[in-house]
Design a protein around this motif. Structure first.
Motif, PDB file in Angstrom:
ATOM      1  N   ARG A   2       0.840  -1.192   0.000  1.00  0.00           N
ATOM      2  CA  ARG A   2       0.000   0.000   0.000  1.00  0.00           C
ATOM      3  C   ARG A   2       0.880   1.250   0.000  1.00  0.00           C
ATOM      4  NH1 ARG A   2      -4.111  -0.006   4.732  1.00  0.00           N
ATOM      5  NH2 ARG A   2      -5.412   1.119   3.271  1.00  0.00           N
ATOM      6  N   ILE A   3       0.449   2.231  -0.757  1.00  0.00           N
ATOM      7  CA  ILE A   3       1.121   3.516  -0.783  1.00  0.00           C
ATOM      8  C   ILE A   3       0.159   4.530  -0.182  1.00  0.00           C
ATOM      9  CG2 ILE A   3       2.074   5.340  -2.248  1.00  0.00           C
ATOM     10  CD1 ILE A   3       2.075   2.242  -3.951  1.00  0.00           C
ATOM     11  N   GLU A   4       0.655   5.309   0.755  1.00  0.00           N
ATOM     12  CA  GLU A   4      -0.180   6.318   1.386  1.00  0.00           C
ATOM     13  C   GLU A   4       0.303   7.709   0.994  1.00  0.00           C
ATOM     14  OE1 GLU A   4      -1.815   7.594   5.800  1.00  0.00           O
ATOM     15  OE2 GLU A   4      -0.195   6.146   5.633  1.00  0.00           O
ATOM     16  N   ILE A   5      -0.622   8.521   0.501  1.00  0.00           N
ATOM     17  CA  ILE A   5      -0.374   9.940   0.255  1.00  0.00           C
ATOM     18  C   ILE A   5      -1.067  10.674   1.397  1.00  0.00           C
ATOM     19  CG2 ILE A   5      -0.786  11.903  -1.278  1.00  0.00           C
ATOM     20  CD1 ILE A   5       1.055   9.947  -2.615  1.00  0.00           C
ATOM     21  N   LYS A   6      -0.318  11.451   2.170  1.00  0.00           N
ATOM     22  CA  LYS A   6      -0.893  12.109   3.341  1.00  0.00           C
ATOM     23  C   LYS A   6      -1.364  13.527   3.063  1.00  0.00           C
ATOM     24  CE  LYS A   6       1.061   9.408   6.971  1.00  0.00           C
ATOM     25  NZ  LYS A   6       1.050   9.400   8.406  1.00  0.00           N
ATOM     26  N   SER A   7      -0.755  14.216   2.123  1.00  0.00           N
ATOM     27  CA  SER A   7      -1.106  15.600   1.847  1.00  0.00           C
ATOM     28  C   SER A   7      -1.453  15.768   0.374  1.00  0.00           C
ATOM     29  CB  SER A   7       0.071  16.507   2.202  1.00  0.00           C
ATOM     30  OG  SER A   7      -0.186  17.825   1.774  1.00  0.00           O
ATOM     31  N   GLN A  26       4.869  13.872  -0.713  1.00  0.00           N
ATOM     32  CA  GLN A  26       5.406  12.909   0.229  1.00  0.00           C
ATOM     33  C   GLN A  26       4.487  11.692   0.268  1.00  0.00           C
ATOM     34  OE1 GLN A  26       8.333  13.124   1.876  1.00  0.00           O
ATOM     35  NE2 GLN A  26       8.686  15.009   0.743  1.00  0.00           N
ATOM     36  N   ALA A  27       5.089  10.516   0.231  1.00  0.00           N
ATOM     37  CA  ALA A  27       4.341   9.267   0.246  1.00  0.00           C
ATOM     38  C   ALA A  27       5.032   8.289   1.191  1.00  0.00           C
ATOM     39  CB  ALA A  27       4.261   8.687  -1.166  1.00  0.00           C
ATOM     40  N   ALA A  28       4.327   7.221   1.505  1.00  0.00           N
ATOM     41  CA  ALA A  28       4.895   6.176   2.360  1.00  0.00           C
ATOM     42  C   ALA A  28       4.473   4.826   1.814  1.00  0.00           C
ATOM     43  CB  ALA A  28       4.420   6.344   3.793  1.00  0.00           C
ATOM     44  N   LEU A  29       5.414   3.911   1.735  1.00  0.00           N
ATOM     45  CA  LEU A  29       5.166   2.550   1.264  1.00  0.00           C
ATOM     46  C   LEU A  29       4.991   1.642   2.475  1.00  0.00           C
ATOM     47  CD1 LEU A  29       5.076   0.476  -1.075  1.00  0.00           C
ATOM     48  CD2 LEU A  29       7.542   0.242  -0.786  1.00  0.00           C
ATOM     49  N   HIS A  30       3.798   1.081   2.608  1.00  0.00           N
ATOM     50  CA  HIS A  30       3.509   0.141   3.692  1.00  0.00           C
ATOM     51  C   HIS A  30       3.748  -1.269   3.163  1.00  0.00           C
ATOM     52  CE1 HIS A  30       1.511   3.124   6.335  1.00  0.00           C
ATOM     53  NE2 HIS A  30       1.240   3.713   5.189  1.00  0.00           N
TER      54      HIS A  30
END
Length: 89
Positions: A2-7, A26-30
């Motif tokens: 999963r990739i999360e985009i927070k903003s 900015q993204a985060a790879l879960h």
């Protein structure tokens, strides 16, 4: 994964050769089994930023190099499809 985009906004704006303005989100790879997500940046055209939420890599994100090794090319994100919450009657 999963990739999360927070903003929904981008930073580090720059002008492309085509006259368009690009930035980074900015993204985060879960990843399964990891305690913490892996932060990374996604390039985007200003005004076309991804909305905050969860995404998956689209099939266009992957390819092979001249030796046949798997590589990630231009990251294409597709929104996660939520599981149906309706129950059959």
């Amino acid at each position: 994964m999963r990739i999360e985009i927070k903003s929904g906004t981008s930073t580090n704006h720059r002008q492309g050769n085509n006259g368009k303005t690009y930035g980074e989100q900015q993204a985060a790879l879960h990843t399964p089994g990891s305690d913490f997500p892996i932060p990374f940046k996604v390039n985007c055209e200003v005004g076309f930023e991804k909305k905050p939420g969860f995404y998956r890599f689209g099939p266009g994100s992957f390819g092979t190099d001249k030796f046949g090794n798997l590589v990630i090319g231009r990251v294409a994100l597709e929104p996660e499809v939520a599981a149906s919450t309706t129950k059959a009657a």
